[in-house]
Every structure is written in structure tokens, then in C-alpha cells.
Design an enzyme around this catalytic site. Structure first.
Site, short mmCIF file in Angstrom:
data_model
loop_
_atom_site.label_atom_id
_atom_site.label_comp_id
_atom_site.label_asym_id
_atom_site.label_seq_id
_atom_site.Cartn_x
_atom_site.Cartn_y
_atom_site.Cartn_z
N ASP A 337 5.83 -2.40 2.99
CA ASP A 337 5.78 -1.28 2.08
C ASP A 337 6.03 -0.01 2.90
O ASP A 337 5.84 0.00 4.11
CB ASP A 337 4.39 -1.25 1.42
CG ASP A 337 4.29 -0.23 0.32
OD1 ASP A 337 5.33 0.08 -0.28
OD2 ASP A 337 3.19 0.27 0.08
N ASP A 625 -0.24 -2.04 0.15
CA ASP A 625 -1.56 -1.49 -0.16
C ASP A 625 -1.78 -1.29 -1.65
O ASP A 625 -2.90 -1.00 -2.07
CB ASP A 625 -1.76 -0.16 0.57
CG ASP A 625 -0.75 0.89 0.13
OD1 ASP A 625 0.23 0.53 -0.55
OD2 ASP A 625 -0.94 2.08 0.47
N ASP A 629 2.05 -4.63 -4.84
CA ASP A 629 2.38 -5.51 -3.71
C ASP A 629 1.72 -6.88 -3.83
O ASP A 629 2.06 -7.80 -3.08
CB ASP A 629 1.96 -4.87 -2.39
CG ASP A 629 2.63 -3.54 -2.15
OD1 ASP A 629 3.86 -3.47 -2.31
OD2 ASP A 629 1.93 -2.57 -1.80
#
Length: 901
Positions: A337, A625, A629
Site C-alpha cells: 500500500d 493498513d 487491504d
């Protein structure tokens, strides 16, 4: 929106009908395995299955011997030992994972009773979030969480934080089609469940509730069991199959060979004699299987993983699922990410140019009116706040962009709060996507006059200015430089109001004569340690791919800053979410390995990417986070959540990075690779023991010699000694040099060629030495090794004539020599693949030396007090000295071989 509408909302009857048709606004909780199911899962390990088969055979033979009167209760020591091995390996692993899971009991306990404002029956009322239904008209205000997916009916300066779904902190929402952002992950006139209103307010009509929302789909995707086997699981499966086939083949060979030899030398045939001989043969075969199976291996692998699990916590890696310790070392791809992982997830001022005023900035100066105007304008013309509850980590509350400006004041020693409180607001226009600026008129205590402060899109603010201190070309050049780096830019202007004219009319500025102050560039900066950590991963042969909901320009700029994206990078290495979603799997599989950046990605795009990579035999680690995700975290071989991530992300992950740092991920890879090396070292150590013991029993079976090693002795070696050896080898510090190697292939065998040579070569030498000792002891009465004759040892090596039975003292000598050969070979295993001496870094391996001491003491204790249970008698102190000294040749020969290499 300036046009107001009268909304009636649903009637009570329509609410009931909608709830029947579309369901409640709650997420279906995942089914959790019972503790028993989690425990029984440990018995599916292939090595445990081998032990269970050996246990069943051992119980059968022991029961026959006991009930036929051939042996006493001690015959059950063997199955008891195997049972202990099974329980230790399963219970320890289960307890460690259970303990780790308790640290993760922060599941997404959504407060479904939170009240939300809706319009029903023509009235505004409050209802619990779970009672919201499709068709409801919901009022959204700053700071509130969006309760369901819906289409906006009104949007006034509305900005929504979509980071939980897309990773993007601020998305501007509007109902004006002309202002729609075509590149946005979700439509500009839609608000999604689980996101929060950062600024402004609006009204929406609910389209989806509960599991049908985007948030619900992500939550459901996070629960899907990926059932992807880890590389270590696959390699241990192959090892277990090899051990099973080899042990059963040797057992069958013993049965066939002994039966052939029986019939060849047969004088008088008798069924009773044949039955007795056959049963004895089967017992020898079972003994070989028990000896061949490394009972301590499952326990040792478990302990190695558990120890690493504990030690990785000190490097900010909280491991929840034990296998993840090692799997990180096998990772070939990291899908990361952007927000909060590569970047700080904190918007900050990256650069500024207040034309003509830059020299007076950097601290509040009462003597400098220009600086005062800039500071007051930033403080007063803002709706954000700073949280000073933790002085070491001041946080911005509200709009992240405005928060960045306040943090910049704070970093320059200026407290925004007194400036804001003392500057009374007379009129204000909050930011809107239609205007693209914010304006505030304050009664300035600094100038004792009214001042109009404006900030917004630089090109819009410039158009409103009458006075610009520098050429517009200079400003445009600076703006272009910032925007090429994917930064958000703001322009600032002000006007001292000398009369009572109206400057704000119908939501717009009028009759203004602004002076342009300057521009500011704001970005979410890359974490300082990330470029080096990414370089370390790339050098280790691991591909890093950025998967983000942010714009292509921002994603590429972050990629450039961390060393992943070059200025002349081929565009084939980038895909946007819409393009990715439209491509069939066959096309994507051709591009997937070279892909570096996936921008504007939706939650399920990331999961699909992971699964496509896995279909290309890649071992995938995913970092994230946000709730968005979670599906990918769950699908990957290793899911890495951030310490301050959402509870759903943490629950879906295998490891939580407590400090949110990408550098901790590279350390986890180093730990994983070092752990794999340590497991290989232990397998080298243990399989050498098993080869030596198995071949010794096999040779004895064909020569008609009683096995010099009892099953209880082998259980001591395989269970206790090997477990301590595993701890000793697992306690070795991680080796940073492993980051110079390429990732191993999933098809690689856990026993490499050098290992196989070492196992067979050293094993054969041990067998030759041990066979020679048996031959020597058979033909010589040994009461002390001080009388040992090398000449007699050599003379009796091939003496297959009848000899005497081995005395208890000779059997104790044999057992101790066998153990001490393995003891010194443990030091050779320590040095394996290190390219160094076994004595290297012993000062940093205090745990290894301590456990080696425990093994030595344990062997002395077994021989001294083990008695009948272990078929031993105490040895003389002089013999202990001779055995320890002579067997240490194993280490010295190993040192010589390493020196020659």
C-alpha cells in the site's frame, strides 16, 4: 449546493418493505473455528501423520509383547515416547498461536447502535445505524461515519476520507456532473459505508446496506480462506513423503531379506518357528520405521518458528501466524500500500514560496507585518485543528491539507490557536469543489482592521488578484515543478478592507482587490527509511509493487522517490484500476510480473493481483493498513498489517508491523531467510543421526545382531537432544548476508545438494565407525576405553564370525559414542552455509553454547541414572573424557574441510 429541497423520506411501511427486500444494515460475522478444530488441524501435518502411523505400529507390537509375556511394562516406553513427541509438537504450536491470537482480539466490532440522522415521514429523526435501509434519506455532517452506500442528493463543501476503502485521505464530493472526477475510484456523487466526512455536509439516498455495500464486500473478501500452502509446508510435505517411502521401503527390504535368508538356510520347516521368526522380523522393521522417522522434527520446526516469533517482536514484527516467520524469507513479491506504509500518512508542507516574504518566515516576528499576515491568514482561514495531547507527536484534526498548514506553523514555532481566537470571524466561505477556494473576513488585531484572507487552487486565486508581486510566468513555473512531483498546491492572497462594502455575495467573492502572497506545496512525505528498505528488497531479488487508490501521477511520483519508478519508465509497468479490472486474466498474466504500479485500485483489484501472481508461482507478501487491504492480506502467503491500521486489516494479516515502517518488513525478510537456513541446519543435523541409526539397525538385522540402540535411546536422541539442538540452532542470530541471495523457488527441495552430500557422507562415516565398534565389542571384552586397541578394531571390522553378546557397559559406551558424534556434528551444522568457522561469533551465540552444555549434561544424567529404562549403566569418568575428546574429531575434521574450502 445552493438549491434546497424538501425531502420526505420513506414511510414506516416502506421501511419495513425495504428491510424485507434488502436486509438489515449489519455485516455477517465470519464463522470462527472452535478451539478443538484449531487444535486438530495441527494433526494434519505430514510429519505428525508419519508419527501417528509409527505410534499405531508401536502400540501393536508393545501390546503383543506385554500380553504374550515376552516383555514387561517397560515395553510401553516406546509408544509413550512417540505419543509425547506428537503431543509436544502439536500442543506447543497450538498454544503459541493461541497466545498470539489474543493480541489480535481487536476485530472489527462495529458499533451498530451509533445514531444517524435520517428523514422519514417528512421529519428528521435519529435511528441506530443498523436500522438504516435502502431508500433512506441520510443527513451527513462533518466528523460522522457514512452508515451505508448511497447517492448524494446535496453536497455542500463535502469532502470524505475514503482511506479505509481506497487509501485516499480526501475525496471531494459533488452533485454537479461538470465537476465529477472521472478518475475517482468511486463516483464523485456517491458516499460509501465506513468512510468519514472530513469537511462540509450533505444529504444522500441509501443504495446498498450491510453485506451489499463496498465495505461489506471487502469484509466478506477478508474472510475467504485462501488455503494457499506456504513454501515451508510444501517442502516439509515433500520431505515427509521421502521419509515415509524410504522408511517403508527399508522395512519391506528387511522383511523380504530376512525371509529369504530364513528359507535359504532352512533345515526343517515348522509353522511355529516361521511365525516366531516372522514376528521378530516385523518388530525389527517397526524399529527401523521408528528410528527412521525424525520424531523431534515437527517439534523442532515448531520451536524454531516459536522462538523466531518471539524474537521478531523485538524488531517491531508482531507475528500472529507462526508459519509467517519463515514464509517472509521465501517472498518473491511484495505488494505494498502507499498511504501509511511508504508514506507517513500525514500531509505536510513540502515547499513554499511567499514571493518577497520568504526571508521573514521561520518564526513569529511581531515586527514583521508580512509574516504576521501570512501566519494569521493560515490560522484564521481554516477549519482544521491540532491535537497537542501528545507533545512528541502533534496530530492534525479535520481537513488533512489545512492540518498540514497548521503543522507547518507549529514547526516554525507559531501557535495557530491564539491567532485564530483573537481574529474574530466576520464572514466565511468554506471550501467547495465549485469555487475551489476558501475565504474568511476577520477583524485583525494585528492591523486593527478587517482583512479578507483567501486560499485555494493557485490559478483561481491568481485570477482574483489585482496585485501580483512577481511575473505570473515565475509562479506558473514553480507550480509546474510542484505538480510534476504530484503535490497539492495552494495559492494565498489577502486584502485589507477599508470600507463597509459587501465582498461576499451569494456564496462568491465580489468587488475584491486581492494581493497575491504566494504558493505552498503539500504532500504526504515518504518515510525516511523507505528508499533504503526498498533497495534492500530489490537487491534481495524481491519485486516491489505499489498498489494504491491514489492517482497515477501521485503513485508514480512516490515510486520515483523510493527508487522504484524511473523518469523514463515504460508505461507498460503501470496500470490504472479501471484498465486492470477490464483486462481478462490471460492478458494480465503476460504483464503481471513486470507491473510496478497499480493506481486507482479498488479493494478486490488488490486481491485479484495477489491471486494472479500466485498462479505464476510467486510467493506474495502484502502490506496494508486499511479495510480495503483486508482481502489481499488474507489471500497472500503473508499478510502484513500496520500497527495503526484498521482492526479488519489486522485480523486478516499474519504479521503486524508495530512501527508502520517498511524497513521492518525488510528485517522480517532477513529473519525469515535466516530461520529457513537454521531449519535446514537442523534437518542436516537430525537426518545425519537418522541415516546413521537406520543403517546401523538395518545392517544388524541382516547380520543377525541385536540392535545396539534401543528405541528408548533413539527417542531420547530424537525427542530431547534434537529438540535442544533445534533450540540451539534457532537461537543463532540472523545473518544479514542472506539479503544478498535471490529468493528460493517454491519447487526447491528443503534438502539441498550440499545437504544431501553432508547427510549421506557423514552418515556413512558414522555407520562405518559404529559398525566397527559393534564388531570390536563383540570380539573383545571391554571394561574401559583406556584399553582400546586400534589394531584390534581394524582386525575385527570384517570378522563376521560368531562373537559374544555386548555387555551392558559396552552398550552404554556405544550409546554415548553415538550421541557424542552427533553432539560435535551439531557444531558443524551451525557453520553450514555460513562460510565461517564453527567458532565464529560464539561470543554472540551464548544461547547456543548454553544449550550445548545442557545436552552434554543430559547425556551424562541419562547414562548415570537411566538404568533399565534406557538399558545403560554408569560410565567411568576416564571413559567420558576419552569419548568426548575422541569424538570431537568430528568437529576438527569439519573445521579442516571448511578451511580448505
Amino acid at each position: 449546493m445552493e438549491h434546497k429541497h424538501h425531502y420526505v423520506g420513506l414511510t414506516d411501511a416502506q421501511v419495513v418493505e425495504s428491510r424485507k427486500k434488502h436486509g438489515e444494515n449489519v455485516l455477517t460475522p465470519p464463522e470462527k473455528e472452535s478451539l478443538w478444530a484449531q487444535f486438530l488441524e495441527k494433526f494434519t501435518d505430514p510429519l505428525i501423520i508419519i508419527l501417528l502411523v509409527a505410534l499405531a505400529l508401536s502400540i501393536g507390537v508393545s501390546c503383543y509383547e506385554f500380553f504374550s509375556g515376552h516383555a514387561g511394562i517397560s515395553t510401553f516406553f516406546e509408544p509413550a515416547g512417540i505419543l509425547i513427541a506428537v503431543l509436544l509438537a502439536t500442543v506447543v504450536g497450538f498454544c503459541f498461536e493461541l497466545s498470539a491470537n489474543k493480541k489480535f482480539e481487536v476485530l472489527n466490532k462495529v458499533n451498530d447502535d451509533t445514531l444517524v440522522k435520517v428523514i422519514r415521514n417528512g421529519n428528521v429523526c435519529q435511528i441506530p445505524k443498523k436500522d438504516v435501509v435502502v431508500g433512506d434519506t441520510v443527513i451527513l455532517e462533518t466528523g460522522e461515519e457514512v452508515p451505508a452506500d448511497g447517492e448524494l442528493l446535496e453536497a455542500v463543501a463535502l469532502q470524505i476520507n475514503e482511506s479505509t476503502l481506497t487509501g485516499e485521505p480526501v475525496c471531494k464530493k459533488t452533485v454537479n456532473p461538470a465537476d465529477f472526477n472521472q478518475d475517482a475510484t468511486y463516483p464523485s456523487n456517491h458516499a460509501m459505508k465506513g468512510t468519514t466526512v472530513a469537511d462540509g455536509h450533505g444529504i444522500m439516498q441509501v443504495l446498498n446496506v450491510g453485506d451489499a455495500t463496498e465495505y461489506g464486500k471487502v469484509y466478506e473478501g477478508a474472510q475467504i480462506d485462501s488455503s494457499v500452502k506456504t513454501p515451508l509446508n510444501q517442502q516439509l510435505d515433500r520431505l515427509a513423503n521421502m521419509i515415509t517411502k524410504a522408511s517403508y521401503a527399508i522395512a519391506a527390504l528387511i522383511v523380504a531379506g530376512r525371509l529369504v535368508s530364513y528359507f535359504i538356510g532352512l533345515q526343517d520347516f515348522g509353522w511355529i518357528e516361521l511365525g516366531s521368526y516372522f514376528l521378530k522380523t516385523v518388530m525389527i522393521a517397526v524399529t527401523v520405521i521408528v528410528v527412521a522417522v525424525p520424531e523431534g522434527l515437527p517439534m523442532s520446526v515448531t520451536l524454531s518458528l516459536a522462538l523466531s516469533m518471539k524474537r521478531m517482536l523485538s524488531t517491531n514484527n508482531l507475528v500472529r501466524k507462526m508459519h509467517a516467520c519463515e514464509t517472509m524469507g521465501a517472498a518473491t513479491v511484495i505488494c505494498t500500500d502507499k498511504t501509511g506504509t511508504l508514506t507517513q500518512n500525514q500531509m505536510k508542507v513540502w515547499g513554499y514560496d511567499f514571493f518577497g516574504y520568504n526571508d521573514c518566515l521561520g518564526g513569529k516576528s511581531q515586527k514583521n507585518r508580512s509574516a504576521d499576515i501570512i501566519y494569521e491568514g493560515i490560522a484564521a482561514n481554516s477549519t482544521a485543528y491540532l491535537d497537542f495531547s501528545d507533545p512528541a507527536k502533534v496530530k492534525a484534526l479535520g481537513n488533512p491539507t489545512e492540518g498540514a498548514l497548521l503543522l507547518w506553523l507549529h514547526d516554525n514555532g507559531v501557535n495557530y490557536l491564539p491567532l485564530r481566537e483573537e481574529a474574530e470571524v466576520a464572514e466565511q466561505l468554506t471550501f467547495s469543489t465549485e469555487r475551489k477556494y476558501m475565504a474568511t473576513i476577520v477583524r485583525s488585531p494585528l492591523l486593527n482592521k478587517k482583512v479578507l484572507y483567501v486560499k485555494g487552487a493557485p490559478e483561481i486565486v491568481l485570477d482574483l488578484c489585482k496585485t501580483v508581486p512577481v511575473a505570473q510566468a515565475t509562479i506558473q513555473s514553480q507550480l509546474l515543478d510542484y505538480q510534476n512531483k504530484a503535490m497539492r498546491t495552494l495559492g494565498f492572497a489577502y486584502q485589507i478592507i477599508e470600507d463597509d462594502s459587501s465582498y461576499i455575495h451569494e456564496g462568491k467573492l465580489q468587488n475584491v482587490s486581492l494581493t497575491f502572497l504566494g504558493i505552498v506545496a503539500i504532500s504526504d512525505p515518504v518515510r525516511a527509511e523507505v528508499p533504503a528498505a526498498v533497495k534492500s528488497c530489490l537487491n534481495a531479488g524481491i519485486d516491489v509493487k505499489i498498489v494504491t487508490g491514489d492517482t497515477p501521477a501521485t503513485a508514480k511520483e512516490i515510486g520515483r522517490q523510493i527508487g522504484l519508478w524511473g523518469r523514463d519508465e515504460d508505461e507498460l509497468h503501470h496500470l490504472a484500476g479501471a484498465e486492470f479490472a477490464a483486462m481478462p486474466d490471460e492478458t494480465l498474466l503476460e504483464r503481471i510480473l513486470s507491473l510496478k504500479i497499480l493506481s486507482r485500485a479498488r479493494p478486490m483489484d488488490k486481491q485479484r493481483l495477489v491471486q494472479l501472481l500466485q498462479s505464476k508461482n510467486q510467493v506474495v507478501a502484502v502490506t496494508g493498513d486499511g479495510t480495503n487491504d483486508a482481502p489481499a492480506l488474507n489471500a497472500a502467503q503473508v499478510g502484513l498489517s500496520m500497527g495503526d491500521g484498521t482492526s479488519v486489516a489486522k485480523e486478516a494479516s499474519d504479521i503486524t508491523i508495530l512501527d508502520n515502517s517498511f524497513s521492518s518488513i525488510s528485517r522480517a525478510i532477513m529473519w525469515g531467510r535466516s530461520l529457513y537456513q537454521n531449519i535446514q541446519r537442523f534437518i542436516l543435523f537430525q537426518m545425519t543421526i537418522n541415516v546413521a541409526a537406520c543403517l546401523t539397525v538395518l545392517i544388524g538385522a541382516f547380520l543377525g545382531t541385536e540392535s545396539p540402540l534401543t528405541v528408548t535411546q533413539m527417542l531420547w536422541v530424537n525427542l530431547i537432544m534434537d529438540t535442544f539442538a533445534a533450540l540451539a540452532l534457532a537461537s543463532l542470530p540472523p545473518n544479514e548476508k542472506v539479503m544478498n541471495d535471490k529468493p528460493r523457488k517454491t519447487t526447491d527441495y528443503i534438502i539441498s545438494r550440499p545437504m544431501a552430500k553432508g547427510i549421506l557422507g557423514v552418515g556413512m562415516l558414522f555407520v562405518a565407525l559404529l559398525f566397527g565398534l559393534v564388531q570390536y565389542f563383540k570380539h573383545a571384552e571391554i571394561v574401559s576405553l583406556s584399553n582400546f586397541s586400534l589394531t584390534d578394531f581394524a582386525a575385527n571390522f570384517f570378522n563376521f564370525g560368531a562373537g559374544g553378546e555386548l555387555t551392558p557397559y559396552e552398550l552404554s559406551l556405544f550409546f554415548t559414542i553415538f550421541v557424542m558424534l552427533q553432539f560435535w556434528n551439531m557444531f558443524n551444522a551451525k557453520a553450514f552455509m555460513s562460510g565461517k568457522s564453527a567458532f565464529a561469533m560464539l561470543g554472540k551465540c551464548k544461547g547456543f553454547l548454553a544449550i550445548a552444555g545442557v545436552i552434554l549434561f543430559g547425556q551424562w544424567l541419562i547414562v548415570t541414572v537411566g538404568g533399565e529404562m534406557f538399558s545403560v549403566v554408569p560410565l567411568k569418568l576416564s571413559d567420558w573424557g576419552i569419548i568426548i575428546g575422541a569424538s570431537s574429531l568430528v568437529l576438527w575434521i569439519g573445521e579442516l574441510a571448511r578451511l580448505l574450502k
